[in-house]
Design a protein around this motif. Structure first.
Motif, PDB file in Angstrom:
ATOM      1  N   GLU A 194       0.807  -1.216   0.000  1.00  0.00           N
ATOM      2  CA  GLU A 194       0.000   0.000   0.000  1.00  0.00           C
ATOM      3  C   GLU A 194       0.844   1.271   0.000  1.00  0.00           C
ATOM      4  N   ARG A 195       1.930   1.283   0.749  1.00  0.00           N
ATOM      5  CA  ARG A 195       2.675   2.520   0.964  1.00  0.00           C
ATOM      6  C   ARG A 195       3.957   2.634   0.139  1.00  0.00           C
ATOM      7  N   VAL A 196       4.495   1.488  -0.301  1.00  0.00           N
ATOM      8  CA  VAL A 196       5.780   1.522  -0.994  1.00  0.00           C
ATOM      9  C   VAL A 196       5.655   0.998  -2.425  1.00  0.00           C
ATOM     10  N   ARG A 197       5.231  -0.253  -2.589  1.00  0.00           N
ATOM     11  CA  ARG A 197       5.286  -0.864  -3.918  1.00  0.00           C
ATOM     12  C   ARG A 197       4.297  -0.258  -4.907  1.00  0.00           C
ATOM     13  N   ALA A 198       3.011  -0.284  -4.565  1.00  0.00           N
ATOM     14  CA  ALA A 198       1.990   0.150  -5.522  1.00  0.00           C
ATOM     15  C   ALA A 198       2.123   1.626  -5.920  1.00  0.00           C
ATOM     16  N   PRO A 199       2.338   2.550  -4.969  1.00  0.00           N
ATOM     17  CA  PRO A 199       2.421   3.955  -5.374  1.00  0.00           C
ATOM     18  C   PRO A 199       3.544   4.249  -6.361  1.00  0.00           C
ATOM     19  N   HIS A 200       4.624   3.465  -6.299  1.00  0.00           N
ATOM     20  CA  HIS A 200       5.768   3.704  -7.181  1.00  0.00           C
ATOM     21  C   HIS A 200       5.867   2.667  -8.301  1.00  0.00           C
ATOM     22  N   GLY A 201       4.909   1.741  -8.359  1.00  0.00           N
ATOM     23  CA  GLY A 201       4.925   0.735  -9.410  1.00  0.00           C
ATOM     24  C   GLY A 201       6.165  -0.139  -9.392  1.00  0.00           C
ATOM     25  N   LEU A 202       6.603  -0.530  -8.220  1.00  0.00           N
ATOM     26  CA  LEU A 202       7.872  -1.248  -8.073  1.00  0.00           C
ATOM     27  C   LEU A 202       7.744  -2.711  -8.458  1.00  0.00           C
ATOM     28  N   ASP A 203       8.745  -3.207  -9.149  1.00  0.00           N
ATOM     29  CA  ASP A 203       8.794  -4.619  -9.522  1.00  0.00           C
ATOM     30  C   ASP A 203       9.554  -5.419  -8.463  1.00  0.00           C
ATOM     31  N   PHE A 204       9.124  -5.307  -7.226  1.00  0.00           N
ATOM     32  CA  PHE A 204       9.640  -6.137  -6.140  1.00  0.00           C
ATOM     33  C   PHE A 204       8.478  -6.385  -5.200  1.00  0.00           C
ATOM     34  N   TYR A 205       8.200  -7.662  -4.913  1.00  0.00           N
ATOM     35  CA  TYR A 205       6.954  -8.062  -4.273  1.00  0.00           C
ATOM     36  C   TYR A 205       7.205  -8.840  -2.990  1.00  0.00           C
ATOM     37  N   LEU A 206       6.407  -8.547  -1.975  1.00  0.00           N
ATOM     38  CA  LEU A 206       6.335  -9.378  -0.776  1.00  0.00           C
ATOM     39  C   LEU A 206       5.027 -10.159  -0.885  1.00  0.00           C
ATOM     40  N   GLY A 207       5.055 -11.180  -1.712  1.00  0.00           N
ATOM     41  CA  GLY A 207       3.873 -11.922  -2.105  1.00  0.00           C
ATOM     42  C   GLY A 207       3.704 -11.763  -3.597  1.00  0.00           C
ATOM     43  N   LEU A 208       4.246 -12.702  -4.357  1.00  0.00           N
ATOM     44  CA  LEU A 208       4.281 -12.578  -5.813  1.00  0.00           C
ATOM     45  C   LEU A 208       2.897 -12.841  -6.400  1.00  0.00           C
ATOM     46  N   PRO A 209       2.329 -11.877  -7.146  1.00  0.00           N
ATOM     47  CA  PRO A 209       1.016 -12.105  -7.768  1.00  0.00           C
ATOM     48  C   PRO A 209       1.095 -13.214  -8.824  1.00  0.00           C
ATOM     49  N   GLU A 210       0.003 -13.934  -8.981  1.00  0.00           N
ATOM     50  CA  GLU A 210      -0.013 -15.050  -9.930  1.00  0.00           C
ATOM     51  C   GLU A 210       0.286 -14.595 -11.354  1.00  0.00           C
ATOM     52  N   ASP A 211      -0.150 -13.407 -11.714  1.00  0.00           N
ATOM     53  CA  ASP A 211       0.067 -12.962 -13.088  1.00  0.00           C
ATOM     54  C   ASP A 211       1.506 -12.527 -13.364  1.00  0.00           C
ATOM     55  N   ARG A 212       2.377 -12.604 -12.338  1.00  0.00           N
ATOM     56  CA  ARG A 212       3.802 -12.303 -12.536  1.00  0.00           C
ATOM     57  C   ARG A 212       4.662 -13.565 -12.547  1.00  0.00           C
ATOM     58  N   ILE A 213       4.086 -14.714 -12.236  1.00  0.00           N
ATOM     59  CA  ILE A 213       4.873 -15.940 -12.075  1.00  0.00           C
ATOM     60  C   ILE A 213       5.628 -16.303 -13.347  1.00  0.00           C
ATOM     61  N   SER A 214       5.060 -16.027 -14.508  1.00  0.00           N
ATOM     62  CA  SER A 214       5.705 -16.405 -15.762  1.00  0.00           C
ATOM     63  C   SER A 214       7.019 -15.661 -15.984  1.00  0.00           C
ATOM     64  N   ARG A 215       7.239 -14.566 -15.275  1.00  0.00           N
ATOM     65  CA  ARG A 215       8.474 -13.801 -15.423  1.00  0.00           C
ATOM     66  C   ARG A 215       9.559 -14.267 -14.466  1.00  0.00           C
ATOM     67  N   TYR A 216       9.252 -15.240 -13.612  1.00  0.00           N
ATOM     68  CA  TYR A 216      10.227 -15.697 -12.615  1.00  0.00           C
ATOM     69  C   TYR A 216      11.275 -16.602 -13.260  1.00  0.00           C
ATOM     70  N   VAL A 217      12.547 -16.359 -12.915  1.00  0.00           N
ATOM     71  CA  VAL A 217      13.631 -17.239 -13.327  1.00  0.00           C
ATOM     72  C   VAL A 217      14.252 -17.834 -12.070  1.00  0.00           C
ATOM     73  N   ASP A 218      14.488 -19.138 -12.100  1.00  0.00           N
ATOM     74  CA  ASP A 218      14.986 -19.841 -10.927  1.00  0.00           C
ATOM     75  C   ASP A 218      16.369 -19.356 -10.518  1.00  0.00           C
ATOM     76  N   ILE A 219      16.580 -19.328  -9.199  1.00  0.00           N
ATOM     77  CA  ILE A 219      17.919 -19.153  -8.662  1.00  0.00           C
ATOM     78  C   ILE A 219      18.745 -20.388  -9.019  1.00  0.00           C
ATOM     79  N   LEU A 220      20.005 -20.169  -9.353  1.00  0.00           N
ATOM     80  CA  LEU A 220      20.908 -21.249  -9.746  1.00  0.00           C
ATOM     81  C   LEU A 220      21.986 -21.448  -8.684  1.00  0.00           C
ATOM     82  N   PRO A 221      22.493 -22.676  -8.545  1.00  0.00           N
ATOM     83  CA  PRO A 221      23.503 -22.936  -7.507  1.00  0.00           C
ATOM     84  C   PRO A 221      24.868 -22.393  -7.906  1.00  0.00           C
TER      85      PRO A 221
END
Length: 396
Positions: A194-221
């Motif tokens: 409410e106060r940080v992400r949405a007002p600035h349209g930030l691409d960093f989420y504390l709870g990834l929306p389902e419609d963003r999952i396709s953009r996720y790339v796995d962490i590699l070892p």
């Protein structure tokens, strides 16, 4: 958007898959060159993003590695702590939370087992000793801050609160988040949105929306040599050590950070210590917004709030990691480890070697995100000193 110079550096030895792509503003070409050198020096494709702002203007937007783009999202690990504690800083700034009030004032159950005198300031500076639980946490608990908080409320601290400090690696966000929940009736994740992400349209989420999952790339070892692996294993602290407890290596099975970072339950719930998902664009913009006007919106934090939260509260040998650490309140105090930054620089690193920070002195906001774990793992990797200094130098 920085668009003056297009970066299409092909890194020798790895071909087009390792090309540094993106844009830099005039005068920041040296940053692109430093990133190309960093990527070329890696024995395995690291998959990186590097974004920087100066006084609210984006001046660097670069990426490299197979499968990486500027829009790709990946696990932030402890970069999450910085985003979560922007919320705590805002609530202190608003007068909703008081740093020198006992945690138990907001969260009465926390007073159990001798924790009644621990203040919010001590908790935020990793001085509370509430780093984990005997026997470890289950995976579903690590994904859910409320379950973590319930377990932690009743434990005895692992050292006398305030007598020393140690990195509360997997739990600090659950602890401070429960204080936020009790004081406001809202979760730290909700308030961040409410106060940080949405007002600035930030691409960093504390709870990834389902419609963003396709953009996720796995962490590699990381891919160490057999000799490096053997040396690391020989030096590893035992599961019942403070390190083992803080990183949940005392659980059955022990927590694997690679699995934790790629866990969809963690992505969905966004635990405030390690569960954030996003990219360098989102992180850099968040820190830019914290210290200055961004896209016509007033800065999030006043200079007085920045001074208080960036001030060194814990310095010296960390009881958990055994390393020299420097913590402000919820953030790492970075002016000591990065001498090119001002004394009031603040931010946080992430387990893969990532780093993000704000430097009010230069007006720089910086985010470097790695997809592959650096070796040895843990904290901001050494190239952040080169890359960060290049940005600050170009900023003049």
């Amino acid at each position: 958007m920085a668009s003056d110079t297009t970066a299409q550096e092909t890194v020798a030895g790895r071909g087009a898959a390792a090309a540094v792509q993106g844009t830099v503003a005039e005068g920041f070409e040296g940053v692109r060159e430093e990133l190309a050198a960093v990527v070329a020096a890696e024995p395995h494709d690291p998959g990186v993003q590097l974004v920087a702002y100066v006084h609210g203007r984006q001046v660097v937007d670069l990426w490299a590695g197979e499968g990486m783009t500027g829009e790709a999202l990946t696990a932030g690990y402890s970069l999450t702590k910085g985003m979560a504690h922007l919320v705590v800083a805002l609530l202190v700034q608003d007068g909703v939370l008081a740093l020198d009030r006992e945690v138990a004032h907001y969260w009465p159950e926390f007073a159990a087992e001798g924790k009644g005198a621990i203040t919010l300031r001590e908790l935020l500076s990793h001085r509370a000793g509430v780093i984990g639980v005997l026997g470890g946490f289950r995976p579903e608990e690590l994904a859910d801050d409320r379950l973590l908080a319930q377990r932690l409320a009743g434990i005895r601290p692992f050292w006398e609160p305030g007598a020393g400090f140690g990195y509360h690696a997997l739990v600090i966000g659950a602890l401070t988040g429960e204080v936020v929940r009790r004081a406001t009736g809202r979760s730290i994740q909700e308030l961040y949105e409410e106060r940080v992400r949405a007002p600035h349209g930030l691409d960093f989420y504390l709870g990834l929306p389902e419609d963003r999952i396709s953009r996720y790339v796995d962490i590699l070892p990381s891919l160490p040599t057999p000799e490096q692996s053997a040396a690391l294993a020989a030096a590893a602290p035992g599961p019942e050590s403070l390190t083992g407890i803080a990183f949940n290596r005392n659980a059955t099975p022990p927590t694997d950070l690679l699995e934790l970072g790629n866990d969809r339950r963690v992505h969905a719930l966004g635990p405030a210590s390690v569960g954030g998902v996003g990219n360098a664009r989102g992180l850099a913009a968040a820190y830019a917004a914290a210290i200055g006007e961004l896209n016509g919106r007033a800065r999030l934090l006043t200079p007085a709030t920045v001074a208080e939260f960036s001030r060194r509260h814990s310095a010296g040998t960390d009881l958990v990691t055994g390393e020299e650490n420097h913590f402000g309140l919820g953030f790492e105090a970075l002016g000591v480890t990065h001498p090119f930054l001002g004394e009031d620089a603040f931010g946080h690193s992430g387990a893969t070697g990532s780093q993000a920070f704000a430097d009010p002195r230069s007006g720089v906001a910086y985010a470097y995100l790695r997809r592959r774990f650096a070796f040895p793992p843990g904290g901001g990797s050494p190239e952040n000193s080169l890359l960060g200094a290049a940005v600050v130098r170009a900023a003049g």
